[in-house]
Design a protein around this motif. Structure first.
Motif, PDB file in Angstrom:
ATOM      1  N   UNK A 103       0.837  -1.204   0.000  1.00 21.17           N
ATOM      2  CA  UNK A 103       0.000   0.000   0.000  1.00 21.17           C
ATOM      3  C   UNK A 103       0.870   1.252   0.000  1.00 21.17           C
ATOM      4  N   UNK A 104       1.979   1.203   0.742  1.00 21.27           N
ATOM      5  CA  UNK A 104       2.908   2.329   0.759  1.00 21.27           C
ATOM      6  C   UNK A 104       3.491   2.561  -0.639  1.00 21.27           C
ATOM      7  N   UNK A 105       3.911   1.489  -1.294  1.00 19.82           N
ATOM      8  CA  UNK A 105       4.434   1.607  -2.661  1.00 19.82           C
ATOM      9  C   UNK A 105       3.376   2.149  -3.607  1.00 19.82           C
ATOM     10  N   UNK A 106       2.155   1.661  -3.467  1.00 20.86           N
ATOM     11  CA  UNK A 106       1.079   2.082  -4.367  1.00 20.86           C
ATOM     12  C   UNK A 106       0.642   3.518  -4.130  1.00 20.86           C
ATOM     13  N   UNK A 107       1.042   4.087  -3.005  1.00 23.10           N
ATOM     14  CA  UNK A 107       0.785   5.503  -2.730  1.00 23.10           C
ATOM     15  C   UNK A 107       1.948   6.372  -3.176  1.00 23.10           C
ATOM     16  N   UNK A 135      -3.023  -1.836  -9.639  1.00 25.23           N
ATOM     17  CA  UNK A 135      -3.058  -0.762  -8.642  1.00 25.23           C
ATOM     18  C   UNK A 135      -2.218   0.458  -9.015  1.00 25.23           C
ATOM     19  N   UNK A 136      -1.065   0.241  -9.649  1.00 22.94           N
ATOM     20  CA  UNK A 136      -0.250   1.394 -10.035  1.00 22.94           C
ATOM     21  C   UNK A 136      -0.928   2.222 -11.126  1.00 22.94           C
ATOM     22  N   UNK A 294      13.996   6.657   0.144  1.00 22.88           N
ATOM     23  CA  UNK A 294      13.694   7.920   0.816  1.00 22.88           C
ATOM     24  C   UNK A 294      12.227   8.294   0.641  1.00 22.88           C
ATOM     25  N   UNK A 295      11.639   7.924  -0.496  1.00 20.81           N
ATOM     26  CA  UNK A 295      10.231   8.229  -0.754  1.00 20.81           C
ATOM     27  C   UNK A 295       9.338   7.475   0.229  1.00 20.81           C
TER      28      UNK A 295
END
Length: 308
Positions: A103-107, A135-136, A294-295
């Protein structure tokens, strides 16, 4: 000992809406964060796929995302990519929270793309072509809509039913949305978002018009790419960091190997872009993202602070 708090996908999206994520990422760069100093992620080969570890630290926090990529999982009815994020106090290194890593990656991935688009896409950009239906792809529609006045979305994907489902979700937002059978739609697009697992270019680069923005986020492997030599050669190319791109971004590494471009062709990194140090030029613009630790940390820290 108290159980470590867990922030799930629903909570993460509520705590850090995508528009706020874009702002947080830009502010971190304006405050002096240097993407070139982010540690490179190790990729560990496993019988079932890969394990990626993505560590980062600031003064107040440290964190690491552990991600697994298992290409055979979809045939088992399981996600291809899974993962967890661990956030630590920067001074004591005490664990603070765990989070849904995917979910963090997809945000954060769409938010990074939207940050680049806010500086590279035409101000009046109204038309988006998105390759992919997962999702992306959906996340990029939402994020790009937050920074540009999108009106039309064309979805191009291998699976017709999934493409139609994503177009339906876009239509429910009030967008004029539909599916495309081939890459020709790229010629009329203001923004093209490539959000796929493709290993070869998705469309002829000559189709992208001057001034259009192409975003490529699908791969982090040096031999894999979504865009071709022609597009890269014509474009002002912006990457998250030169160091990571020249190790992981096949979209630029392959043209360098071919002799189509040199490393000097890269127009700048994300920090240079948002501080006005990138000259876009007359051709298309290309933003190549491989995803950086870092993101994750910037967004995870904001989620934790909002949660507490």
């Amino acid at each position: 000992m108290n159980a470590l708090p867990y922030i799930d996908a629903e909570a993460l999206g509520r705590l850090v809406p995508v528009r706020r994520a874009v702002h947080l990422l830009e502010q971190a760069l304006r405050d002096g964060l240097d993407p070139e100093e982010t540690p490179q992620r190790p990729a560990i080969g496993l019988p079932g796929g890969q394990l990626l570890l993505m560590p980062a630290a600031t003064g107040a926090y440290a964190g690491v995302k552990a991600v697994t990529i298992a290409p055979g999982n979809p045939d088992r009815g399981l996600p291809r990519i899974q993962g967890t994020y661990l956030l630590f106090d920067g001074d004591t290194l005490t664990p603070l929270a765990a989070m849904d890593g995917i979910a963090l990656t997809n945000l954060r991935t769409p938010a990074v793309s939207a940050l680049a688009a806010a500086h590279l896409a035409p101000e009046e950009a109204a038309s988006l072509v998105v390759f992919g239906s997962g999702p992306q792809a959906w996340g990029h529609v939402l994020a790009l809509r937050a920074v540009r006045p999108l009106e039309r979305v064309t979805v191009i994907a291998r699976h017709r039913g999934r493409a139609e489902a994503l177009a339906g979700r876009c239509a429910a937002l009030g967008l004029n949305a539909g599916t495309g059978d081939g890459p020709e739609a790229v010629a009329g697009a203001d923004i093209v978002a490539c959000c796929t697992t493709a290993r070869e270019p998705l469309f002829p680069g000559k189709l992208a018009r001057d001034g259009a923005l192409v975003i490529a986020v699908g791969s982090h492997e040096p031999d894999v790419r979504e865009v071709d030599d022609d597009l890269v050669a014509r474009s002002a190319v912006v990457v998250e960091s030169r160091a990571s791109a020249l190790v992981e971004a096949g979209d630029v590494i392959v043209p360098i190997r071919h002799g189509t471009i040199t490393t000097g062709h890269l127009a700048g990194n994300l920090a240079e872009l948002i501080t006005g140090r990138v000259a876009a030029g007359p051709g298309p613009r290309l933003f190549k993202s491989t995803g950086m630790a870092w993101e994750d940390l910037v967004v995870a820290a904001a989620a934790y602070e909002a949660w507490t």
